[in-house]
Design an enzyme around this catalytic site. Structure first.
Site, mmCIF file in Angstrom:
data_model
loop_
_atom_site.group_PDB
_atom_site.id
_atom_site.type_symbol
_atom_site.label_atom_id
_atom_site.label_comp_id
_atom_site.label_asym_id
_atom_site.label_seq_id
_atom_site.Cartn_x
_atom_site.Cartn_y
_atom_site.Cartn_z
ATOM 1 C CB SER A 118 -36.496 -18.751 14.511
ATOM 2 O OG SER A 118 -36.218 -19.108 13.164
ATOM 3 C CE1 TYR A 175 -33.131 -22.315 16.809
ATOM 4 C CE2 TYR A 175 -34.406 -21.806 14.833
ATOM 5 C CZ TYR A 175 -33.532 -21.412 15.832
ATOM 6 O OH TYR A 175 -33.060 -20.126 15.853
#
Length: 265
Positions: free
Chosen positions: A157, A170
């Site tokens: 990400s 995350y």
């Protein structure tokens, strides 16, 4: 039980490249499955739920003249990986008369957004299980079924590089995947297997509850921060993955490629 669609005309089994994509029933995984099928790949699609979406992906790939098989997989349940790998082995033999596939794309994921100082152990465990532990041990068990030379693409990400509120866990586990990918690139290099990371920026999909896709205000904000002047769509990421696993791209490994339009440069 697998969902299987055989195309009317396909390349010979020995020359067909096969990609296994986790979480390919929707979003980036689905877009990647369709893009690779258009590029001549056959595809093993996995899905945790929404079997009907997986069936539709299989059907559409069949319409492109390729073969597709869908298998259920919960990437957070390491205990189920042995049975899954056995299933992959079975469909390789039954559908392609082969013992190996060519490309693994670890895409399946989930999002839990919590402020760092209020984050719960439950959220931590869920994100680690899906995005790191699952990727680690699924790859470990599938590597014997990857052909030489082959390719692995792990999805990270943009938030592993830049800050987004409520994404500490995350982003941290995505950072762990990036480190793991460099280790795998080193260890699998002698087999000719490349291992790279694609790190999407803000992409309008169902992820995070479809927040970006449904918010015009957020879309404008992201566009204002991005040199290319827009937010991402799933096909942007799929195109980058397809480029990484193309036959002409055999000498790129251990790299992190961000697909974000240049946001926060």
């Amino acid at each position: 039980m697998s969902i299987n669609a055989n195309a009317a005309t396909t390349a010979a089994a020995t020359s067909t490249r096969i990609a296994l994509i986790t979480g390919a029933n929707r979003g980036i995984g689905r877009a990647t499955a369709m893009r690779l099928a258009r590029d001549g790949f056959d595809v093993i699609v996995t899905y945790r739920s929404h079997r009907e979406e997986a069936e539709e992906v299989v059907r559409e790939i069949g319409q492109l003249g390729r073969r597709a098989v869908a298998l259920p997989l919960d990437v957070s349940r390491v205990a189920g990986f042995g049975a899954f790998v056995d299933g992959v082995h079975d469909v390789l033999r039954e559908t392609w008369h082969r013992e190996a596939f060519d490309v693994l794309i670890n895409n399946g994921g989930v999002q839990v957004a919590q402020p760092t100082l209020q984050a719960t152990p439950e959220a931590f465990d869920q994100l680690v299980d899906v995005h790191f532990k699952g990727v680690f041990f699924l790859t470990q068990q599938l590597v014997p079924l990857i052909a030489n030379p082959g390719a692995i693409v792990n999805i990270s990400s943009g938030t592993a590089r830049f800050y987004v509120p409520e994404r500490a866990i995350y982003s941290a586990v995505k950072g762990a995947v990036e480190v793991l990918s460099r280790y795998l690139a080193t260890e699998l290099g002698p087999r000719g297997i490349t291992v790279n990371v694609i790190a999407p920026g803000a992409v309008a999909t169902d992820f995070s509850g479809g927040m970006l896709r449904s918010s015009e205000q957020l879309q404008k904000h992201i566009a204002s921060l991005t040199p290319l002047g827009r937010f991402g769509v799933a096909d942007d990421v799929a195109g980058a993955i397809a480029a990484l696993v193309s036959e002409g791209n055999r000498f790129v490994t251990g790299q992190r490629i961000e697909v974000s339009g240049g946001v926060h440069l």
